[in-house]
Scaffold this active site. Structure first.
Site, PDB file in Angstrom:
ATOM      1  CG  MET A 162      -1.832   1.144   1.365  1.00 45.46           C
ATOM      2  SD  MET A 162      -3.179   0.857   2.572  1.00 45.46           S
ATOM      3  CE  MET A 162      -2.306   0.211   3.979  1.00 45.46           C
ATOM      4  NE  ARG A 298      -7.464   3.601   9.619  1.00 40.89           N
ATOM      5  CZ  ARG A 298      -8.090   4.721   9.284  1.00 40.89           C
ATOM      6  NH1 ARG A 298      -9.410   4.773   9.280  1.00 40.89           N
ATOM      7  NH2 ARG A 298      -7.394   5.810   8.938  1.00 40.89           N
ATOM      8  CE1 TYR A 439       3.756   0.250   9.781  1.00 41.27           C
ATOM      9  CE2 TYR A 439       3.270  -1.549  11.268  1.00 41.27           C
ATOM     10  CZ  TYR A 439       4.090  -0.962  10.336  1.00 41.27           C
ATOM     11  OH  TYR A 439       5.247  -1.603   9.953  1.00 41.27           O
ATOM     12  CD  GLU A 440      -2.148   0.620   7.492  1.00 40.25           C
ATOM     13  OE1 GLU A 440      -2.762   1.366   6.711  1.00 40.25           O
ATOM     14  OE2 GLU A 440      -1.118   0.008   7.147  1.00 40.25           O
ATOM     15  N   GLY A 441      -2.948   5.301   9.922  1.00 43.82           N
ATOM     16  CA  GLY A 441      -3.622   6.401  10.592  1.00 43.82           C
ATOM     17  C   GLY A 441      -3.277   6.348  12.065  1.00 43.82           C
TER      18      GLY A 441
END
Length: 600
Positions: A162, A298, A439-441
């Protein structure tokens, strides 16, 4: 150094009593997910995680991943382990059967994800991203794209990444500068650089499918003008064979605090003007496509928080049983006791154990909600389940990863001075855990998502429903069992405080743009802790029911009740203490001029 042992009994208890595994198996999509099949899946996953992945965790951390002339080399044993992982079908365990997957419910696949990450978090990052790409392709890809890429991604023959972040943008994805120019043949030419790309380059699989966010000519500013592109490391011919190497390369690998064996790459696209990409999901629709992948990730990262805490806990228990120091109550004079007999060490271990069990309940329930939301035959049930999944996802991600760091730190503390020495191995879990809240936001973004979007979801109906459900359960569980009554009292107090905080959010957020953001992080903590206490209360009630019915596993079931009582007595009271920080507002956050934040 002891290897990881999957907590299968606890996993099964959650799947059968917090998650309705039997009910999931009644849905046509999951008709094969019967209890004996799931048990066999978990047993085999436990063998791979404990016998293959776990022994490589420490050695991989010490050897690290390296790069030379754009070629990335993984630590010894890594490639063979990945081949075993892929050949076992583990990469596609929850992917649809039509694409060669196992078609298992997410609630079950999350248990295997927990195992991989407990055993070897740096290794497990690779398939985690691939699974997210599979979700995105299924949801947004054309039939041609699905036929070309999905089967090899599901089998694990290919992996995926990603590509969001750029050095100047960080979490502000709308500021990205990577470009996509249309070509005459319908493909696009990608140019730009991305950072922090997990497994952006490696030799474990024969191809890497990068999902890259970029801007097309004349696109709107910000996130509305972002598109998503499939950018293979090796181009894929119409017959599925691999073609030429694409114009992309790994410029360097980041030197990180932890996850040393996971290659975190700086990727450059189109240095020679010929990087070929393929639009997925339509122009300027990239964020919607990427969020499909990100929401999957998430929940996966939240599972990593649970997993690293479980591994650190196992290490801490092992040490506490072996390490002898000081006299405990009842120890004969002249003898030292295992430190597990000291009250403060036992407090730390119970704090770890109770919160780990609460996290496991939350995450598996989150997975079940997605399973029902996408597959249940009744539309109303699907909608209700999706609403719950929307609400639980920021809790799963943020709370579990925060606790992953906190509980790994607690494991170091239990080791005392030796915890600060690398040779014990416990420090690796602490180091590895620290990336997860980012991570991921970042977890601050998860909290903003909770108060900014999830509280407003469907007019607040999902939140009100969950608050009402928890309050009703606390009232219903009162009876003749004083242990359960104590849990009920603490749960009721926590739900009351959470309801007050929620009402404050609804009342004050519209009037002050900083009000909700200022209290968002402690509010998420309140919410997740309360839900965790609620789910452990359900565990305790089920354990009591099984004991009353004559179940012979008395030690395990009594342990469930005791763990829930500890969480209620020691952790749930923290919820009421967070009400003040949630409702204080933002004035004090901005009371000191930003130029005076540094002491003079």
């Amino acid at each position: 150094m002891g290897e990881y042992v999957a907590p299968l009994k606890d996993m099964r208890f959650v799947l059968n009593n917090i998650v309705d595994l039997e009910g999931l198996s009644q849905i046509d999509t999951f008709s094969h997910a019967e209890s004996d099949v799931v048990d066999a899946v978990l047993e085999e996953a436990a063998k791979l995680s404990g016998n293959v992945l776990s022994p490589l965790n420490w050695s991989g951390d010490q050897e690290k991943t390296s790069v030379k002339d754009g070629v990335v080399t993984s630590p010894a044993g890594w490639r063979d382990a990945y081949q075993q992982f892929a050949e076992g079908g583990w990469n596609g365990i929850s992917a649809p059967e039509e694409f060669g997957g196992g078609g298992m419910p997410q609630a079950v696949s999350l248990a295997t994800v927990e195992m991989w990450n407990s055993a070897n978090l740096a290794f497990a990052l690779c398939p985690l991203l691939t699974q997210g790409a599979i979700e995105s392709l299924i949801a947004h890809g054309t039939e041609e794209q699905k036929n070309k890429y999905l089967e090899k991604l599901v089998t694990g023959e290919w992996t995926a990444t990603m590509n969001l972040t750029e050095s100047h943008a960080g979490s502000d994805v709308g500021a990205l500068r990577t470009k996509a120019e249309p070509a005459e043949d319908g493909s696009w030419r990608i140019s730009g650089q991305k950072i922090f790309i997990t497994y952006g380059e490696h030799e474990l699989a024969e191809n890497i499918i990068h999902l890259v966010l970029a801007r097309t000519p004349g696109s709107p500013a910000g996130t509305k003008g972002i598109s998503l592109f499939i950018v293979p490391k090796y181009l894929v011919n119409d017959d599925g064979s691999l073609g030429e190497r694409n114009d992309l390369q790994c410029v360097s690998l980041e030197e990180k605090i932890g996850i040393h064996a996971s290659p975190t790459a700086v990727m450059s696209y189109g240095d020679n003007g010929g990087c070929i990409g393929y639009l997925i999901g339509g122009e300027n629709n990239g964020m919607a496509c990427m969020f499909t992948m990100m929401n999957n990730a998430r929940l996966g990262v939240g599972t990593q928080g649970l997993a690293i805490a479980e591994r650190a806990y196992q290490k801490a228990v092992e040490y506490a049983l072996e390490r002898r120091q000081g006299r405990a109550v009842g120890t004969p004079k002249g003898e030292s006791a295992p430190i597990v007999r000291h009250a403060d060490v036992r407090r730390m271990l119970m704090t770890m154990k109770s919160q780990i069990e609460a996290m496991r309940c939350l995450i598996y329930l989150n997975g079940e909600s997605l399973d029902k939301g996408h597959n249940h035959p009744d539309p109303a049930t699907r909608q209700s389940a999706l609403d719950l999944a929307e609400l639980l996802t920021p809790l799963s991600k943020a709370w579990s990863t925060d606790l992953g760091v906190e509980l790994s730190s607690t494991a170091v503390q239990i080791h005392g001075g030796m915890g600060f020495i690398e040779e014990t191995g416990v420090g690796q879990f602490y180091r590895d855990s620290r990336i997860l809240p980012i991570y991921e936001g970042t977890n601050g973004i998860q909290a903003l998502d909770l108060v900014g979007r999830k509280l407003a979801l469907r007019g607040g109906e999902p939140v009100r429903n969950l608050l009402s459900e928890m309050a009703h359960y606390a009232e219903e569980m009162r009876g003749n069992d004083e242990g359960l009554n104590g849990i009920a009292r603490q749960l009721d107090a926590a739900v009351t405080a959470l309801k007050d905080a929620t009402d404050w959010m609804y009342s004050n957020a519209p009037n002050d743009p900083n009000a909700a953001p200022a209290g968002a992080t402690p509010y998420l903590r309140m919410f997740a802790t309360t839900v965790g206490g609620y789910l452990l209360a359900k565990s305790a009630v089920k354990a009591r029911t099984l004991l009353d019915a004559g179940d012979s596993d008395t030690d395990f079931l009594n342990g469930k009740i005791t763990t829930a009582r500890f969480f209620a007595a020691q952790i749930l009271p923290q919820v009421a203490g967070l009400l003040g920080p949630v409702t204080e507002g933002a004035d004090l956050l901005f009371a000191i001029d930003e130029n005076n934040l540094v002491a003079s």
